[in-house]
Design a protein around this motif. Structure first.
Motif, mmCIF file in Angstrom:
data_model
loop_
_atom_site.group_PDB
_atom_site.id
_atom_site.type_symbol
_atom_site.label_atom_id
_atom_site.label_comp_id
_atom_site.label_asym_id
_atom_site.label_seq_id
_atom_site.Cartn_x
_atom_site.Cartn_y
_atom_site.Cartn_z
ATOM 1 N N SER A 69 -11.621 65.703 19.499
ATOM 2 C CA SER A 69 -11.433 65.677 20.041
ATOM 3 C C SER A 69 -10.646 64.337 20.843
ATOM 4 O O SER A 69 -9.890 64.204 21.320
ATOM 5 C CB SER A 69 -11.961 66.687 21.325
ATOM 6 N N TRP A 70 -11.824 63.407 20.504
ATOM 7 C CA TRP A 70 -11.460 62.048 20.707
ATOM 8 C C TRP A 70 -9.883 61.129 20.404
ATOM 9 O O TRP A 70 -9.132 61.173 20.969
ATOM 10 C CB TRP A 70 -12.143 60.736 20.187
ATOM 11 N N GLU A 71 -10.149 62.096 18.669
ATOM 12 C CA GLU A 71 -8.551 61.529 18.172
ATOM 13 C C GLU A 71 -7.100 62.239 18.402
ATOM 14 O O GLU A 71 -6.848 61.707 18.851
ATOM 15 C CB GLU A 71 -8.573 62.200 16.455
ATOM 16 N N ARG A 72 -7.528 63.214 19.332
ATOM 17 C CA ARG A 72 -6.072 64.491 19.924
ATOM 18 C C ARG A 72 -5.812 63.647 21.156
ATOM 19 O O ARG A 72 -5.316 62.999 21.324
ATOM 20 C CB ARG A 72 -6.873 66.080 19.914
ATOM 21 N N THR A 73 -7.174 62.869 21.551
ATOM 22 C CA THR A 73 -6.757 61.886 22.483
ATOM 23 C C THR A 73 -6.044 60.887 22.301
ATOM 24 O O THR A 73 -4.780 60.135 23.186
ATOM 25 C CB THR A 73 -7.902 62.146 23.680
ATOM 26 N N LEU A 74 -6.717 59.777 21.187
ATOM 27 C CA LEU A 74 -5.856 58.957 21.045
ATOM 28 C C LEU A 74 -4.042 59.586 20.661
ATOM 29 O O LEU A 74 -3.278 58.218 21.418
ATOM 30 C CB LEU A 74 -5.939 58.405 20.482
ATOM 31 N N GLY A 75 -4.242 60.041 19.767
ATOM 32 C CA GLY A 75 -3.002 60.366 18.987
ATOM 33 C C GLY A 75 -2.120 61.035 20.144
ATOM 34 O O GLY A 75 -0.115 60.187 20.096
ATOM 35 N N LYS A 76 -2.002 61.995 21.458
ATOM 36 C CA LYS A 76 -1.347 61.691 22.617
ATOM 37 C C LYS A 76 -1.278 61.283 23.647
ATOM 38 O O LYS A 76 0.089 60.981 23.780
ATOM 39 C CB LYS A 76 -2.267 62.803 23.587
ATOM 40 N N SER A 77 -1.568 59.817 23.467
ATOM 41 C CA SER A 77 -1.206 58.200 23.954
ATOM 42 C C SER A 77 -0.840 58.015 23.564
ATOM 43 O O SER A 77 -0.172 56.490 23.989
ATOM 44 C CB SER A 77 -2.465 58.399 24.590
ATOM 45 N N GLY A 78 -0.358 58.107 21.793
ATOM 46 C CA GLY A 78 0.330 57.525 20.917
ATOM 47 C C GLY A 78 -0.427 56.412 20.500
ATOM 48 O O GLY A 78 0.251 54.763 20.197
ATOM 49 N N TRP A 79 -1.420 55.940 20.234
ATOM 50 C CA TRP A 79 -2.450 54.490 19.981
ATOM 51 C C TRP A 79 -2.959 54.810 18.435
ATOM 52 O O TRP A 79 -3.516 53.969 17.668
ATOM 53 C CB TRP A 79 -4.048 55.028 21.261
ATOM 54 N N ILE A 80 -2.693 56.115 17.862
ATOM 55 C CA ILE A 80 -2.587 56.381 16.677
ATOM 56 C C ILE A 80 -1.457 55.971 15.687
ATOM 57 O O ILE A 80 -0.689 55.859 16.188
ATOM 58 C CB ILE A 80 -3.089 57.407 15.981
ATOM 59 N N GLY A 81 -1.568 54.967 15.257
ATOM 60 C CA GLY A 81 -0.787 53.701 14.041
ATOM 61 C C GLY A 81 0.602 52.764 14.559
ATOM 62 O O GLY A 81 1.673 52.558 14.415
ATOM 63 N N LEU A 82 -0.395 52.115 15.205
ATOM 64 C CA LEU A 82 0.118 50.801 15.954
ATOM 65 C C LEU A 82 1.004 50.549 14.577
ATOM 66 O O LEU A 82 1.992 48.839 14.739
ATOM 67 C CB LEU A 82 -0.483 50.427 16.679
ATOM 68 N N GLY A 83 0.356 50.058 13.723
ATOM 69 C CA GLY A 83 -0.145 49.445 12.427
ATOM 70 C C GLY A 83 1.830 49.952 11.958
ATOM 71 O O GLY A 83 2.104 49.079 10.436
ATOM 72 N N TRP A 84 1.474 51.247 11.965
ATOM 73 C CA TRP A 84 3.072 51.630 10.677
ATOM 74 C C TRP A 84 4.522 50.997 11.498
ATOM 75 O O TRP A 84 4.730 50.844 13.286
ATOM 76 C CB TRP A 84 2.984 53.073 10.966
ATOM 77 N N PRO A 85 5.457 50.946 10.370
ATOM 78 C CA PRO A 85 6.917 50.704 11.475
ATOM 79 C C PRO A 85 7.461 51.288 11.943
ATOM 80 O O PRO A 85 6.714 53.171 11.861
ATOM 81 C CB PRO A 85 7.799 50.239 10.075
ATOM 82 N N GLU A 86 8.183 51.141 12.742
ATOM 83 C CA GLU A 86 9.129 52.386 13.795
ATOM 84 C C GLU A 86 9.669 53.411 12.785
ATOM 85 O O GLU A 86 10.700 53.086 11.997
ATOM 86 C CB GLU A 86 9.835 51.514 14.778
ATOM 87 N N SER A 87 9.268 54.200 12.510
ATOM 88 C CA SER A 87 9.419 55.965 11.736
ATOM 89 C C SER A 87 9.891 56.600 11.904
ATOM 90 O O SER A 87 10.338 57.667 11.883
ATOM 91 C CB SER A 87 8.811 55.499 10.804
ATOM 92 N N GLY A 88 9.958 57.358 13.605
ATOM 93 C CA GLY A 88 10.013 58.243 13.370
ATOM 94 C C GLY A 88 8.960 59.283 13.589
ATOM 95 O O GLY A 88 9.002 60.382 13.893
ATOM 96 N N TYR A 89 8.388 58.979 12.767
ATOM 97 C CA TYR A 89 6.680 60.409 12.935
ATOM 98 C C TYR A 89 5.385 60.207 13.859
ATOM 99 O O TYR A 89 4.252 60.698 13.305
ATOM 100 C CB TYR A 89 6.125 59.400 11.867
ATOM 101 N N GLY A 90 6.114 60.132 14.959
ATOM 102 C CA GLY A 90 5.542 59.987 16.501
ATOM 103 C C GLY A 90 4.102 58.909 17.117
ATOM 104 O O GLY A 90 3.343 59.761 17.537
ATOM 105 N N ASN A 91 4.923 58.303 16.608
ATOM 106 C CA ASN A 91 3.450 57.002 16.711
ATOM 107 C C ASN A 91 4.246 55.586 17.416
ATOM 108 O O ASN A 91 5.935 56.177 17.323
ATOM 109 C CB ASN A 91 2.756 55.825 15.299
ATOM 110 N N ARG A 92 3.348 54.938 18.098
ATOM 111 C CA ARG A 92 4.359 53.953 19.159
ATOM 112 C C ARG A 92 3.857 52.704 17.710
ATOM 113 O O ARG A 92 3.296 52.884 16.818
ATOM 114 C CB ARG A 92 3.710 53.887 20.246
ATOM 115 N N SER A 93 5.012 50.999 18.138
ATOM 116 C CA SER A 93 4.915 50.399 16.711
ATOM 117 C C SER A 93 4.188 49.869 17.837
ATOM 118 O O SER A 93 4.567 49.067 18.551
ATOM 119 C CB SER A 93 6.329 50.066 16.113
ATOM 120 N N ALA A 94 3.618 48.811 17.085
ATOM 121 C CA ALA A 94 3.134 47.311 18.173
ATOM 122 C C ALA A 94 3.756 45.987 16.919
ATOM 123 O O ALA A 94 3.114 46.370 15.884
ATOM 124 C CB ALA A 94 1.356 47.779 18.224
ATOM 125 N N THR A 95 3.259 44.617 17.346
ATOM 126 C CA THR A 95 3.004 43.571 16.515
ATOM 127 C C THR A 95 1.694 43.504 16.184
ATOM 128 O O THR A 95 0.931 44.526 16.845
ATOM 129 C CB THR A 95 3.615 42.227 17.848
#
Length: 384
Positions: free
Chosen positions: A32-58
């Motif tokens: 459930s915690w993983e889904r909470t993180l995902g819903k708020s966009g905290w998973i995949g910060l290191g991925w490039p902006e790619s349209g896979y559902g994540n926000r990007s971060a430096t």
């Protein structure tokens, strides 16, 4: 040698700190915690902006998030294998179809992954894997063999498996990197491994003709070694700095114990405490040097040797400052629960494996010697 955080980074850090403060206390189970993180966009910060559902971060923002996550003592992640190992590997070697299929569920916290690398006869020697992947006429692979020390296999929905697709091949040739669904009753069995801590973070996984689709081969048939080595390069990155925040918290507890027990009056104990603090600073500088692009191909191995031995010595020091009391558990013995452990006792026992798992110290030193220092290669097999 410190990162220079910009004003924008500090705003990002504040947002992360505020979000964590509002949500950590409400965390229930890890999925459930993983889904909470995902819903708020905290998973995949290191991925490039790619349209896979994540926000990007430096990079500096990723460090800020990892540090704040560790500092607040947020739950251990069950999705980190998918986020930090599988995802970068697919971004580097996967097809567009594979990225579109597997990355969004990872970013949402909906699918969990485990890693099928080590085997009873091929732990640190990954090229010795014997798990077989036989391709049928319909293109489907049948995977048979055993993996061991598989973290989170009991929770995972998928496993990326390194298997031998060419039965005549040897060593790193003829290996294939497969994405295998874990929900295959009768074809995949997961057996938890009870450790001396009494817990079971690791598992044995038995594959008996488990199916993997041809379109779920990453890097092509026979290209598994290249993909597997690339994945291992992603294993130690920003998360190393977050790990060090946890280490600093553990060191602080040992210092408090030393003061409470009076052990700090011993000059040898004081010297060891100071040495642990200094070595932790060195680890941070080494991690920042590596993340800043100043490291070399042996940097991950150097980092592993540094933190594995450091954490093991910290566990020993925790027992030393407690004296005889450290040998006694906090609860009563019973047949169903032979013993209980407090935090420092669990740390001591678990840290015995720090210099083995994730690549033993011997293997890491061999990598440094051969690939960085250019020393003669270690002979493989044969009489000594």
């Amino acid at each position: 040698m410190e990162f220079g955080f910009t004003g924008e980074d500090e705003v990002f850090r504040g947002e992360a700190r505020e979000w964590l403060a509002a949500h950590v206390e409400g965390a229930s189970d890890r999925r459930s915690w993983e889904r909470t993180l995902g819903k708020s966009g905290w998973i995949g910060l290191g991925w490039p902006e790619s349209g896979y559902g994540n926000r990007s971060a430096t990079l500096t923002q990723q460090v800020a998030w990892a540090e704040e996550y560790a500092r607040v003592g947020a739950p251990s992640r069950s999705g980190h294998i998918g986020e930090n190992l599988l995802a970068p590997t697919l971004l580097a070697h996967g097809t567009e179809e594979q990225k579109s299929r597997f990355l969004p569920p990872v970013a949402a916290g909906d699918e969990l992954w485990c890693q099928g690398y080590s085997e009873p006869g091929a732990g640190s020697d990954l090229a010795g894997v014997r798990t077989k992947a036989e391709r049928g006429a319909d293109g489907t692979y049948r995977v048979s063999g055993q993996k061991i020390w598989t973290s989170l296999a009991q929770e995972a929905d998928w496993c990326f498996v390194l298997a031998r697709s060419d039965p005549e091949s040897r060593r790193h040739r003829g290996l294939t990197f497969l994405l295998v669904p874990m929900d295959q009753p009768g074809r995949i069995e997961v057996r938890p491994i009870r450790q001396m801590t009494g817990t079971s973070e690791f598992n044995e996984v038995f594959f008996d003709g488990a199916c993997a689709r041809a379109e779920h081969v990453v890097g092509g048939e026979g290209g598994g070694w290249r993909v597997a080595m690339s994945l291992l390069g992603f294993e130690r990155g920003v998360s190393t700095l977050a790990q060090q925040i946890g280490f600093a918290r553990e060191l602080g507890r040992v210092v408090e114990l030393a003061v409470a027990t009076g052990a700090v009056r011993d000059s040898v104990v004081r010297e060891r405490l100071v040495r642990q603090w200094a070595e932790l600073r060195v680890m941070r500088w080494n991690a920042l040097r590596t993340l800043g692009g100043s490291g070399d191909q042996g940097a991950p191995s150097v980092a592993k040797v540094l933190w594995g031995g450091w954490h093991q010595r910290l566990g020993e020091l925790a027992m030393l400052v407690r004296g005889a009391a450290g040998a006694v558990g906090p609860g009563e013995w019973s047949a169903s629960a032979p013993y209980e452990l407090d935090e420092s006792q669990r740390q001591f026992l678990f840290s015995r494996a720090d210099t083995i798992y994730g690549g033993s110290d011997q293997i890491q030193r061999t990598i440094i010697a051969e690939r960085v220092l250019g020393l003669p290669r270690e002979p493989k097999g044969g009489a000594v």
